[in-house]
Design an enzyme around this catalytic site. Structure first.
Site, mmCIF file in Angstrom:
data_model
loop_
_atom_site.group_PDB
_atom_site.id
_atom_site.type_symbol
_atom_site.label_atom_id
_atom_site.label_comp_id
_atom_site.label_asym_id
_atom_site.label_seq_id
_atom_site.Cartn_x
_atom_site.Cartn_y
_atom_site.Cartn_z
ATOM 1 N N GLU A 96 7.843 -7.029 10.479
ATOM 2 C CA GLU A 96 6.756 -6.252 9.885
ATOM 3 C C GLU A 96 6.939 -6.205 8.372
ATOM 4 O O GLU A 96 8.078 -6.254 7.883
ATOM 5 C CB GLU A 96 6.782 -4.838 10.482
ATOM 6 C CG GLU A 96 5.794 -3.857 9.922
ATOM 7 C CD GLU A 96 4.345 -4.142 10.252
ATOM 8 O OE1 GLU A 96 3.855 -5.215 9.865
ATOM 9 O OE2 GLU A 96 3.693 -3.290 10.861
ATOM 10 N N ASP A 100 4.827 2.448 7.872
ATOM 11 C CA ASP A 100 4.292 3.595 7.145
ATOM 12 C C ASP A 100 4.112 4.756 8.119
ATOM 13 O O ASP A 100 5.071 5.439 8.458
ATOM 14 C CB ASP A 100 2.979 3.175 6.478
ATOM 15 C CG ASP A 100 2.462 4.178 5.470
ATOM 16 O OD1 ASP A 100 2.928 5.332 5.457
ATOM 17 O OD2 ASP A 100 1.568 3.821 4.685
ATOM 18 N N LYS A 128 8.825 3.189 4.864
ATOM 19 C CA LYS A 128 8.476 4.427 4.153
ATOM 20 C C LYS A 128 9.293 5.568 4.750
ATOM 21 O O LYS A 128 9.465 5.660 5.960
ATOM 22 C CB LYS A 128 6.984 4.720 4.275
ATOM 23 C CG LYS A 128 6.140 3.722 3.500
ATOM 24 C CD LYS A 128 5.400 4.384 2.388
ATOM 25 C CE LYS A 128 4.535 3.401 1.656
ATOM 26 N NZ LYS A 128 3.264 3.975 1.278
ATOM 27 N N ASP A 156 -1.096 -5.467 0.895
ATOM 28 C CA ASP A 156 -2.377 -5.733 0.252
ATOM 29 C C ASP A 156 -3.172 -4.475 -0.054
ATOM 30 O O ASP A 156 -2.872 -3.392 0.433
ATOM 31 C CB ASP A 156 -3.229 -6.634 1.151
ATOM 32 C CG ASP A 156 -3.827 -5.883 2.327
ATOM 33 O OD1 ASP A 156 -5.063 -5.886 2.461
ATOM 34 O OD2 ASP A 156 -3.068 -5.292 3.119
#
Length: 175
Positions: A96, A100, A128, A156
């Site tokens: 990955e 998040d 994160k 992105d």
């Protein structure tokens, strides 16, 4: 361009990928593995790793959609491209770009569990550190970040910036 600062430069990207490669090769030594990349963000990270893995592998992909052009998850994640190999009884290395909220990766982990994968190891380029909406465990991450919006090296904003060779903090208001 909207990038406020570079937090992981090209040399750090290389070092992080090399450390992940070493960890994966040690962890999967002597095993046959399905390497499952989560599209589209995994491409740069997986591209750095794939030709240097020293274990036997089959390569596969899954795509999960949940952002639809914004900077925050807008709806429940859903599988939009399923894997082609049967994970039943197999060791899975899940690659990955960033973990998040954990919602998207939990969907994939639940799918692999339902399909009776033997084991699933999650390797993420960035993890994160903020509290997640889904309870998941990242087995290895190259870098950790609090809660900044990041782009580059697979990450992105509205489909752009994935090709940057570094990771930067992005301000969508300054775009």
């Amino acid at each position: 361009m909207g990038i406020k600062s570079i937090i992981i430069d090209q040399k750090q990207v290389e070092a992080g990928c090399n450390a992940a490669l070493k960890w994966c090769n040690e962890h999967f030594a002597g095993k046959q593995v399905i390497v499952l990349g989560i599209l589209k963000g995994c491409i740069p990270f997986l591209g750095k790793l794939i030709s240097q893995f020293t274990f036997d592998l089959q390569l596969d992909f899954v795509a999960v959609a949940s952002y639809h052009g914004g900077s925050r998850q807008q709806e429940a994640p859903k599988i939009v491209l399923d894997m082609s190999h049967d994970p039943k009884g197999k060791d899975i290395l899940l690659i990955e770009d960033i973990v998040d909220s954990g919602r998207s990766i939990k969907l994939v982990l639940d799918l692999l569990h339902t399909r009776k994968a033997k084991s699933v190891i999650l390797v993420s380029f960035i993890e994160k550190l903020k509290p997640r909406e889904a309870d998941i465990k990242v087995d290895y991450s190259c870098f950790k970040n609090q809660d900044e919006f990041l782009v580059g090296f697979g990450l992105d904003y509205q489909g752009f910036y994935r090709n940057l060779p570094y990771v930067g903090v992005f301000d969508p208001e300054d775009n």
